[in-house]
Design a protein around this motif. Sequence first.
Motif, mmCIF file in Angstrom:
data_model
loop_
_atom_site.group_PDB
_atom_site.id
_atom_site.type_symbol
_atom_site.label_atom_id
_atom_site.label_comp_id
_atom_site.label_asym_id
_atom_site.label_seq_id
_atom_site.Cartn_x
_atom_site.Cartn_y
_atom_site.Cartn_z
ATOM 1 N N ASP A 9 0.858 -1.176 0.000
ATOM 2 C CA ASP A 9 0.000 0.000 0.000
ATOM 3 C C ASP A 9 0.898 1.232 0.000
ATOM 4 O OD1 ASP A 9 -1.833 1.970 0.276
ATOM 5 O OD2 ASP A 9 -2.593 1.343 2.238
ATOM 6 N N LEU A 10 0.990 1.899 -1.141
ATOM 7 C CA LEU A 10 1.906 3.037 -1.261
ATOM 8 C C LEU A 10 1.489 4.201 -0.383
ATOM 9 C CD1 LEU A 10 2.663 3.013 -5.096
ATOM 10 C CD2 LEU A 10 3.967 1.980 -3.232
ATOM 11 N N GLU A 11 0.248 4.208 0.081
ATOM 12 C CA GLU A 11 -0.185 5.264 1.007
ATOM 13 C C GLU A 11 0.474 5.115 2.374
ATOM 14 O OE1 GLU A 11 -1.918 7.902 0.466
ATOM 15 O OE2 GLU A 11 -2.522 7.478 -1.597
ATOM 16 N N THR A 12 1.074 3.967 2.638
ATOM 17 C CA THR A 12 1.746 3.745 3.918
ATOM 18 C C THR A 12 3.265 3.841 3.806
ATOM 19 O OG1 THR A 12 1.952 1.332 3.646
ATOM 20 C CG2 THR A 12 -0.112 2.182 4.582
ATOM 21 N N ASP A 77 3.182 12.528 7.378
ATOM 22 C CA ASP A 77 2.392 11.579 6.586
ATOM 23 C C ASP A 77 2.497 11.823 5.083
ATOM 24 O OD1 ASP A 77 0.969 13.898 6.410
ATOM 25 O OD2 ASP A 77 -0.980 13.021 6.929
ATOM 26 N N THR A 78 3.604 12.404 4.619
ATOM 27 C CA THR A 78 3.841 12.500 3.179
ATOM 28 C C THR A 78 4.298 11.127 2.692
ATOM 29 O OG1 THR A 78 6.064 13.328 3.678
ATOM 30 C CG2 THR A 78 4.396 14.949 3.116
ATOM 31 N N THR A 79 3.594 10.582 1.721
ATOM 32 C CA THR A 79 3.857 9.215 1.280
ATOM 33 C C THR A 79 4.060 9.160 -0.227
ATOM 34 O OG1 THR A 79 1.517 8.697 0.930
ATOM 35 C CG2 THR A 79 2.421 8.321 3.146
ATOM 36 N N GLY A 81 2.389 7.198 -2.133
ATOM 37 C CA GLY A 81 1.047 7.164 -2.692
ATOM 38 C C GLY A 81 0.468 8.549 -2.896
ATOM 39 N N LYS A 82 0.698 9.452 -1.932
ATOM 40 C CA LYS A 82 0.178 10.819 -2.059
ATOM 41 C C LYS A 82 0.872 11.560 -3.197
ATOM 42 C CE LYS A 82 -1.522 11.507 2.633
ATOM 43 N NZ LYS A 82 -1.439 12.294 3.872
ATOM 44 N N SER A 85 -0.685 10.388 -6.362
ATOM 45 C CA SER A 85 -2.024 10.973 -6.489
ATOM 46 C C SER A 85 -1.954 12.405 -6.988
ATOM 47 C CB SER A 85 -2.751 10.921 -5.142
ATOM 48 O OG SER A 85 -2.972 9.591 -4.733
#
Length: 289
Positions: A9-12, A77-79, A81-82, A85
């Motif tokens: 999960d690239l958001e993590t 929380d910069t990831t 996944g973000k 996006s």
Amino acid sequence: MACAESKVDLETVPLTALNVTVRKKLGLYLNPRNAVAADWMAVAEAMDFSYLEIRNYEVAQNPTTRILDEWQARSTDTTVGKLLSILMKVERSDIIEDLRSLIDEDVRRYCENLKKRGSDPPLQVPEVDSCVPRTPERNGITLEDDPEGSPELFDAFICYCQSDFDFVHEMIRELEQTEYRLKLCVFDRDVLPGSCVWTITSELIEKRCKRMVVVISDEYLDSDACDFQTKFALSLCPGAQKKRLIPVVYKPMTKQFPSILRFLTVCDYTRPCTQAWFWVRLAKALSLP
């Protein structure tokens, strides 16, 4: 954070997972100003950087790398996944397609290293970090410091080179010894000898002084110490949101004014018609909360 071998999960996955190669290639796509496709400015705006901050980053040699570093430093929380996006939001799916294999490889290596360590990744620091003094070197660094009590605090750090010291003396007289009663941090006067200059300077600018006055001159432009102090202070307050830096010009210059300060309002002592207001304006700026 656990990274499964089959699906991640690239958001993590924090942005720190992306190595230098990917960041440089992002710059190759986004740095050139493009009238058709979104460039680094559109990405910065999607990251919620302000107009003044974006204009400030224009002078950077690699603005894409600069905004990635700043974005990463602002939040825990910069990831990855973000970031992907945001690239989709500004319609740069071409970048994702071209770099996806490299991004996946960086993420894979990050997850493998994480498993080897057997622990969670370190927290990202949300700002330039010199933090609360952690070593004895940062205790008792000024004349009035109490090593066992509270550190000495100042209204402003004065960034200057030695050839401009006569003007610094005048600044002391006008701001400290008059009704303004401001407290200035003048390195040659207030700092005790014997410790690392860079460590002490960063501690003073970030933790001890509300603002920094930058005495601009031709000699300032050649000073490594002044360059470090100015860039460090700018990194603490991108876009001058808190009026942290105040450039002062007190004599005519033959060299070009430093580009990294061109977006800040200058306090100019060289204009005879405004000299009468010079110290009042400077004192007022330094007295703000």
